[in-house]
Write a protein that holds these residues in place. Sequence first.
Motif, PDB file in Angstrom:
ATOM      1  N   GLY A 222      42.512  38.061  51.172  1.00 20.81           N
ATOM      2  CA  GLY A 222      41.988  36.841  51.766  1.00 20.81           C
ATOM      3  C   GLY A 222      40.516  36.609  51.497  1.00 20.81           C
ATOM      4  O   GLY A 222      40.015  35.503  51.673  1.00 20.81           O
ATOM      5  N   ILE A 223      39.808  37.635  51.068  1.00 17.48           N
ATOM      6  CA  ILE A 223      38.395  37.516  50.713  1.00 17.48           C
ATOM      7  C   ILE A 223      38.340  37.206  49.214  1.00 17.48           C
ATOM      8  O   ILE A 223      38.991  37.881  48.414  1.00 17.48           O
ATOM      9  CB  ILE A 223      37.626  38.821  51.006  1.00 17.48           C
ATOM     10  CG1 ILE A 223      37.776  39.241  52.456  1.00 17.48           C
ATOM     11  CG2 ILE A 223      36.165  38.689  50.607  1.00 17.48           C
ATOM     12  CD1 ILE A 223      37.130  38.320  53.442  1.00 17.48           C
ATOM     13  N   PRO A 224      37.583  36.192  48.787  1.00 24.64           N
ATOM     14  CA  PRO A 224      37.537  35.882  47.352  1.00 24.64           C
ATOM     15  C   PRO A 224      36.870  37.004  46.558  1.00 24.64           C
ATOM     16  O   PRO A 224      36.008  37.725  47.072  1.00 24.64           O
ATOM     17  CB  PRO A 224      36.715  34.593  47.285  1.00 24.64           C
ATOM     18  CG  PRO A 224      36.003  34.495  48.574  1.00 24.64           C
ATOM     19  CD  PRO A 224      36.780  35.281  49.584  1.00 24.64           C
ATOM     20  N   GLU A 225      37.288  37.136  45.303  1.00 24.81           N
ATOM     21  CA  GLU A 225      36.682  38.150  44.455  1.00 24.81           C
ATOM     22  C   GLU A 225      35.256  37.741  44.087  1.00 24.81           C
ATOM     23  O   GLU A 225      34.885  36.584  44.183  1.00 24.81           O
ATOM     24  CB  GLU A 225      37.541  38.375  43.214  1.00 24.81           C
ATOM     25  CG  GLU A 225      37.846  37.132  42.430  1.00 24.81           C
ATOM     26  CD  GLU A 225      39.005  37.337  41.482  1.00 24.81           C
ATOM     27  OE1 GLU A 225      39.722  38.332  41.594  1.00 24.81           O
ATOM     28  OE2 GLU A 225      39.177  36.466  40.625  1.00 24.81           O
ATOM     29  N   PHE A 226      34.478  38.713  43.685  1.00 29.78           N
ATOM     30  CA  PHE A 226      33.073  38.493  43.357  1.00 29.78           C
ATOM     31  C   PHE A 226      32.968  38.241  41.853  1.00 29.78           C
ATOM     32  O   PHE A 226      33.287  39.109  41.054  1.00 29.78           O
ATOM     33  CB  PHE A 226      32.244  39.714  43.753  1.00 29.78           C
ATOM     34  CG  PHE A 226      32.318  40.036  45.219  1.00 29.78           C
ATOM     35  CD1 PHE A 226      31.424  39.470  46.096  1.00 29.78           C
ATOM     36  CD2 PHE A 226      33.300  40.878  45.715  1.00 29.78           C
ATOM     37  CE1 PHE A 226      31.492  39.756  47.450  1.00 29.78           C
ATOM     38  CE2 PHE A 226      33.368  41.169  47.057  1.00 29.78           C
ATOM     39  CZ  PHE A 226      32.469  40.603  47.924  1.00 29.78           C
TER      40      PHE A 226
ATOM     41  N   ALA B  83      29.268  48.265  47.227  1.00 26.72           N
ATOM     42  CA  ALA B  83      29.869  48.621  45.947  1.00 26.72           C
ATOM     43  C   ALA B  83      29.617  47.531  44.908  1.00 26.72           C
ATOM     44  O   ALA B  83      29.362  47.826  43.728  1.00 26.72           O
ATOM     45  CB  ALA B  83      31.367  48.859  46.115  1.00 26.72           C
ATOM     46  N   VAL B  84      29.668  46.273  45.321  1.00 28.71           N
ATOM     47  CA  VAL B  84      29.396  45.169  44.395  1.00 28.71           C
ATOM     48  C   VAL B  84      27.934  45.220  43.940  1.00 28.71           C
ATOM     49  O   VAL B  84      27.647  45.010  42.754  1.00 28.71           O
ATOM     50  CB  VAL B  84      29.738  43.814  45.048  1.00 28.71           C
ATOM     51  CG1 VAL B  84      29.180  42.656  44.241  1.00 28.71           C
ATOM     52  CG2 VAL B  84      31.248  43.673  45.200  1.00 28.71           C
ATOM     53  N   GLN B  85      27.026  45.510  44.839  1.00 24.09           N
ATOM     54  CA  GLN B  85      25.615  45.619  44.450  1.00 24.09           C
ATOM     55  C   GLN B  85      25.411  46.769  43.465  1.00 24.09           C
ATOM     56  O   GLN B  85      24.651  46.649  42.503  1.00 24.09           O
ATOM     57  CB  GLN B  85      24.726  45.808  45.681  1.00 24.09           C
ATOM     58  CG  GLN B  85      24.585  44.546  46.512  1.00 24.09           C
ATOM     59  CD  GLN B  85      23.983  43.420  45.702  1.00 24.09           C
ATOM     60  OE1 GLN B  85      24.706  42.589  45.152  1.00 24.09           O
ATOM     61  NE2 GLN B  85      22.694  43.368  45.620  1.00 24.09           N
ATOM     62  N   TYR B  86      26.093  47.885  43.698  1.00 22.66           N
ATOM     63  CA  TYR B  86      26.028  49.000  42.755  1.00 22.66           C
ATOM     64  C   TYR B  86      26.569  48.561  41.393  1.00 22.66           C
ATOM     65  O   TYR B  86      25.963  48.828  40.353  1.00 22.66           O
ATOM     66  CB  TYR B  86      26.834  50.191  43.293  1.00 22.66           C
ATOM     67  CG  TYR B  86      27.035  51.273  42.268  1.00 22.66           C
ATOM     68  CD1 TYR B  86      26.010  52.167  41.972  1.00 22.66           C
ATOM     69  CD2 TYR B  86      28.233  51.404  41.570  1.00 22.66           C
ATOM     70  CE1 TYR B  86      26.179  53.151  41.012  1.00 22.66           C
ATOM     71  CE2 TYR B  86      28.411  52.383  40.615  1.00 22.66           C
ATOM     72  CZ  TYR B  86      27.387  53.257  40.349  1.00 22.66           C
ATOM     73  OH  TYR B  86      27.549  54.218  39.396  1.00 22.66           O
TER      74      TYR B  86
ATOM     75  N   ASP C 164      39.073  49.771  38.968  1.00 19.01           N
ATOM     76  CA  ASP C 164      39.231  48.318  38.992  1.00 19.01           C
ATOM     77  C   ASP C 164      37.920  47.592  38.708  1.00 19.01           C
ATOM     78  O   ASP C 164      37.923  46.540  38.078  1.00 19.01           O
ATOM     79  CB  ASP C 164      39.762  47.857  40.352  1.00 19.01           C
ATOM     80  CG  ASP C 164      41.228  48.193  40.534  1.00 19.01           C
ATOM     81  OD1 ASP C 164      41.920  48.424  39.519  1.00 19.01           O
ATOM     82  OD2 ASP C 164      41.676  48.223  41.692  1.00 19.01           O
ATOM     83  N   MET C 165      36.827  48.153  39.178  1.00 14.78           N
ATOM     84  CA  MET C 165      35.545  47.485  38.951  1.00 14.78           C
ATOM     85  C   MET C 165      35.190  47.485  37.468  1.00 14.78           C
ATOM     86  O   MET C 165      34.738  46.481  36.931  1.00 14.78           O
ATOM     87  CB  MET C 165      34.441  48.129  39.776  1.00 14.78           C
ATOM     88  CG  MET C 165      34.579  47.856  41.257  1.00 14.78           C
ATOM     89  SD  MET C 165      33.226  48.518  42.224  1.00 14.78           S
ATOM     90  CE  MET C 165      31.969  47.299  41.907  1.00 14.78           C
ATOM     91  N   GLY C 166      35.381  48.594  36.805  1.00 22.68           N
ATOM     92  CA  GLY C 166      35.055  48.676  35.395  1.00 22.68           C
ATOM     93  C   GLY C 166      35.944  47.800  34.534  1.00 22.68           C
ATOM     94  O   GLY C 166      35.502  47.263  33.513  1.00 22.68           O
TER      95      GLY C 166
END
Length: 131
Positions: free
Chosen positions: A114-118, A40-43, A84-86
Amino acid sequence: MIGSGPTQDSGCSDGFTTAGFIVAVGFSMLFFVLLANLMAVQYGRGVVRVALDEGARHGARYGVGDPACENRIREVLGGLLGGDMGSGVTYRCQGDSQRTRASAQVVFPAWIPGIPEFRFQMAATAVAERK
């Protein structure tokens, strides 16, 4: 008697097999959620890149004072990247008579606590068209 009934096993390992299976399935699901988050981050990165390119091109075509650059970025992001991504994308356009530059600061949330945001930055530049 041989073969005359159920035999008893001296070790009770059936409960341990079930617990091990549940742990393995849990880690597998965690792995697949992380993998889906990365996809999803790559998209999202691709959408932001396209939006900045489109915005810079429109800004170069219509001139410095025209809000065409930011309007076009808003249209592309609104059509392809919502939720949230937008909302994690902030952008701006700058330019002069020679070129238009569109830039963005991006923060995509992680799906697992617990995973850092991109976080990343992107920019696109287009040369003004001569008439």
